[in-house]
Structure formats: structure tokens, C-alpha cells
Design a protein around this motif. Structure first.
Motif, PDB file in Angstrom:
ATOM      1  N   ASP A   1     -33.260   2.520   2.615  1.00 28.39           N
ATOM      2  CA  ASP A   1     -32.624   2.739   1.738  1.00 28.39           C
ATOM      3  C   ASP A   1     -33.375   1.418   1.456  1.00 28.39           C
ATOM      4  N   ASP A   2     -34.937   1.567   1.452  1.00 30.69           N
ATOM      5  CA  ASP A   2     -35.995   0.528   0.759  1.00 30.69           C
ATOM      6  C   ASP A   2     -36.700   0.306   0.180  1.00 30.69           C
ATOM      7  N   LYS A   3     -36.164   0.383  -1.106  1.00 24.74           N
ATOM      8  CA  LYS A   3     -37.507   0.446  -1.814  1.00 24.74           C
ATOM      9  C   LYS A   3     -39.305   0.175  -2.151  1.00 24.74           C
ATOM     10  N   ILE A   4     -38.995  -1.408  -1.041  1.00 24.47           N
ATOM     11  CA  ILE A   4     -40.356  -1.377  -0.663  1.00 24.47           C
ATOM     12  C   ILE A   4     -41.522  -0.445  -0.333  1.00 24.47           C
ATOM     13  N   LEU A   5     -40.981  -0.492   1.329  1.00 22.32           N
ATOM     14  CA  LEU A   5     -41.053   0.662   1.786  1.00 22.32           C
ATOM     15  C   LEU A   5     -41.423   2.224   1.448  1.00 22.32           C
ATOM     16  N   LEU A   6     -40.488   2.435   0.204  1.00 22.23           N
ATOM     17  CA  LEU A   6     -39.900   3.955  -0.449  1.00 22.23           C
ATOM     18  C   LEU A   6     -41.534   3.916  -1.381  1.00 22.23           C
ATOM     19  N   LYS A   7     -42.090   2.801  -1.148  1.00 18.34           N
ATOM     20  CA  LYS A   7     -42.985   2.883  -3.044  1.00 18.34           C
ATOM     21  C   LYS A   7     -44.054   2.391  -1.493  1.00 18.34           C
ATOM     22  N   GLU A   8     -44.796   1.726  -1.112  1.00 18.86           N
ATOM     23  CA  GLU A   8     -45.328   2.460  -0.150  1.00 18.86           C
ATOM     24  C   GLU A   8     -46.021   3.362   0.533  1.00 18.86           C
ATOM     25  N   ILE A   9     -45.106   4.394   0.663  1.00 21.95           N
ATOM     26  CA  ILE A   9     -45.533   5.167   1.799  1.00 21.95           C
ATOM     27  C   ILE A   9     -45.293   6.812   0.299  1.00 21.95           C
ATOM     28  N   SER A  10     -45.259   6.341  -0.798  1.00 17.09           N
ATOM     29  CA  SER A  10     -44.942   7.051  -1.809  1.00 17.09           C
ATOM     30  C   SER A  10     -46.797   7.439  -2.341  1.00 17.09           C
ATOM     31  N   LYS A  11     -47.398   6.370  -2.130  1.00 14.26           N
ATOM     32  CA  LYS A  11     -48.566   5.730  -3.124  1.00 14.26           C
ATOM     33  C   LYS A  11     -49.516   5.962  -1.897  1.00 14.26           C
ATOM     34  N   VAL A  12     -49.647   6.187  -1.005  1.00 18.69           N
ATOM     35  CA  VAL A  12     -50.716   6.939  -0.458  1.00 18.69           C
ATOM     36  C   VAL A  12     -51.030   7.634  -0.173  1.00 18.69           C
ATOM     37  N   SER A  13     -52.540   8.101  -0.466  1.00 16.29           N
ATOM     38  CA  SER A  13     -53.377   9.003  -0.726  1.00 16.29           C
ATOM     39  C   SER A  13     -54.065   9.260   0.393  1.00 16.29           C
ATOM     40  N   TYR A  14     -54.693  10.958   0.869  1.00 19.86           N
ATOM     41  CA  TYR A  14     -55.517  10.886   1.525  1.00 19.86           C
ATOM     42  C   TYR A  14     -56.295  11.874   1.096  1.00 19.86           C
ATOM     43  N   GLY A  15     -57.798  11.842   1.841  1.00 16.12           N
ATOM     44  CA  GLY A  15     -58.738  13.347   1.912  1.00 16.12           C
ATOM     45  C   GLY A  15     -59.196  13.602   3.418  1.00 16.12           C
ATOM     46  N   TYR A  16     -60.185  14.242   3.138  1.00 13.47           N
ATOM     47  CA  TYR A  16     -60.842  14.841   4.075  1.00 13.47           C
ATOM     48  C   TYR A  16     -62.385  13.956   3.654  1.00 13.47           C
ATOM     49  N   ARG A  17     -63.602  13.337   5.166  1.00 15.31           N
ATOM     50  CA  ARG A  17     -64.459  13.727   5.236  1.00 15.31           C
ATOM     51  C   ARG A  17     -65.002  13.748   6.431  1.00 15.31           C
ATOM     52  N   SER A  18     -66.055  14.371   6.730  1.00 14.38           N
ATOM     53  CA  SER A  18     -66.528  14.978   7.900  1.00 14.38           C
ATOM     54  C   SER A  18     -65.419  15.572   8.274  1.00 14.38           C
ATOM     55  N   GLY A  19     -64.750  16.601   8.015  1.00 20.55           N
ATOM     56  CA  GLY A  19     -63.350  17.691   7.965  1.00 20.55           C
ATOM     57  C   GLY A  19     -62.856  16.728   9.004  1.00 20.55           C
TER      58      GLY A  19
END
Length: 191
Positions: free
Chosen positions: A122-140
């Protein structure tokens, strides 16, 4: 017998913190953070934690001053592996660099639909870090947003989640429920 792995993201001065994540079986224990500790002090803290938990391995990000911590731990006989997250991924078909692969593995390990999901503290800072991450695809290939982009979103370096990524190296989440399998580099649908 408990299976313990320690992940350490090392920082020295400035706004970043050294973060130490302890994976005990399928649970990340409360993250330990250290501010403005030098290499010797960080090494001593990791040694104390290791003496208590007896980890199978200690993974340390060797970029920057983390290399000094690795050297000190090696000379003292601790089971440590230096990880350079900027190097090529282990699964080169799906990821360009190891950082992307480790963050994707974190995503899989905390998937509540996995057979053996990792439980986070139960770590609000850790959960904020993890929940805000985005990803995409580049060159497959899967690409996680840059650390600079993460810092802009969350207002600080994702030190805690970087340490958790390291602690989860090799974790067997066995994602059978979602059609995947265990280990790094197996994807699942957004949740």
C-alpha cells in the motif's frame, strides 16, 4: 523456504532517491527509500537488508553510481547482478531495450488475471508511478515511454517502480488465464 529477490535503483544526490524493493515469494514488501546516501552507505544498507532476508539475488541498476554498489557487494560476497537497462532486451523480437522489457514484465506480474500475480504494498507513490506509464509500438516492438516523460507526468523519477522492475526479474507469474506464459516479454490485454 521463502524466495527473496532484491531490486535496487541507486541515486546519490539531487531529487532522486535510492529505492530498494524486496520481493518475498509473490509479495513486494514496503519499498525502502534512501535520500542523499553515498555508494558506501547504500551498499551497507543493501548488505543489512540481505543479511536479514537472505536473497537469491540482488539486482542493481549499474547505470551511474550503481556500478560502485555492485562492486562493493561482489567484493563482500553477496549474490549480486548488475543490470544495465539501456542495453539490448533479452527478447529482441518484442523489445528494443531491456528497460522496456522489464517495465512490461512488471505490467504482467501485477495483472490480477495472472495465475500468480505479484501483490504490491500500500504505497501511493509506487501506485502513482505505475499507473501513469504509457507504452506504444515502434518498428513492431513494445516501447515504454522515456524516463523524462514519466518524470513530467508524475513530478519525480520513478525510483520505486524501477526498483520493483529489477526485483521482478525472473518472477514466474504463469499467465495461463490470459493465454500467455511465464517469464519476461509475454503480453496481455489492457486492464
Amino acid at each position: 523456504m521463502d524466495r527473496v529477490i532484491i531490486g535496487t535503483d541507486v541515486a546519490r544526490q539531487g531529487e532522486d532517491s535510492t529505492a530498494i524493493a524486496i520481493l518475498e515469494n509473490n509479495k513486494i514488501l514496503p519499498i525502502i527509500t534512501l535520500n542523499k546516501f553515498d555508494v558506501v552507505e547504500v551498499t551497507r544498507e543493501v548488505q543489512n537488508i540481505s543479511d536479514t532476508y537472505k536473497p537469491l539475488n540482488i539486482y542493481v541498476d549499474v547505470i551511474g553510481i550503481g556500478a560502485g554498489v555492485v562492486d562493493n557487494l561482489l567484493h563482500s560476497g553477496y549474490p549480486v547482478t548488475g543490470i544495465n537497462v539501456a542495453k539490448s532486451a533479452w527478447n529482441k523480437d518484442r523489445f528494443k531495450i531491456l528497460r522496456d522489457e522489464l517495465w512490461w514484465n512488471l505490467r504482467e506480474c501485477v495483472n490480477p488475471r495472472a495465475d500468480n500475480p505479484v501483490l504490491l504494498p500500500d504505497d501511493k507513490i509506487l501506485l502513482k508511478e505505475i499507473s501513469k506509464v504509457s507504452y506504444g509500438y515502434r518498428s513492431g516492438k513494445i516501447e515504454i515511454e522515456s524516463k523524462d516523460e514519466m518524470k513530467k507526468k508524475i513530478g519525480h523519477s520513478p525510483d520505486r517502480s524501477d526498483a520493483v522492475c529489477l526485483a521482478l526479474i525472473g518472477y514466474e507469474h504463469t499467465n495461463q488465464k490470459t493465454g500467455g506464459s511465464s517469464g519476461l516479454g509475454i503480453g496481455w490485454d489492457n486492464y
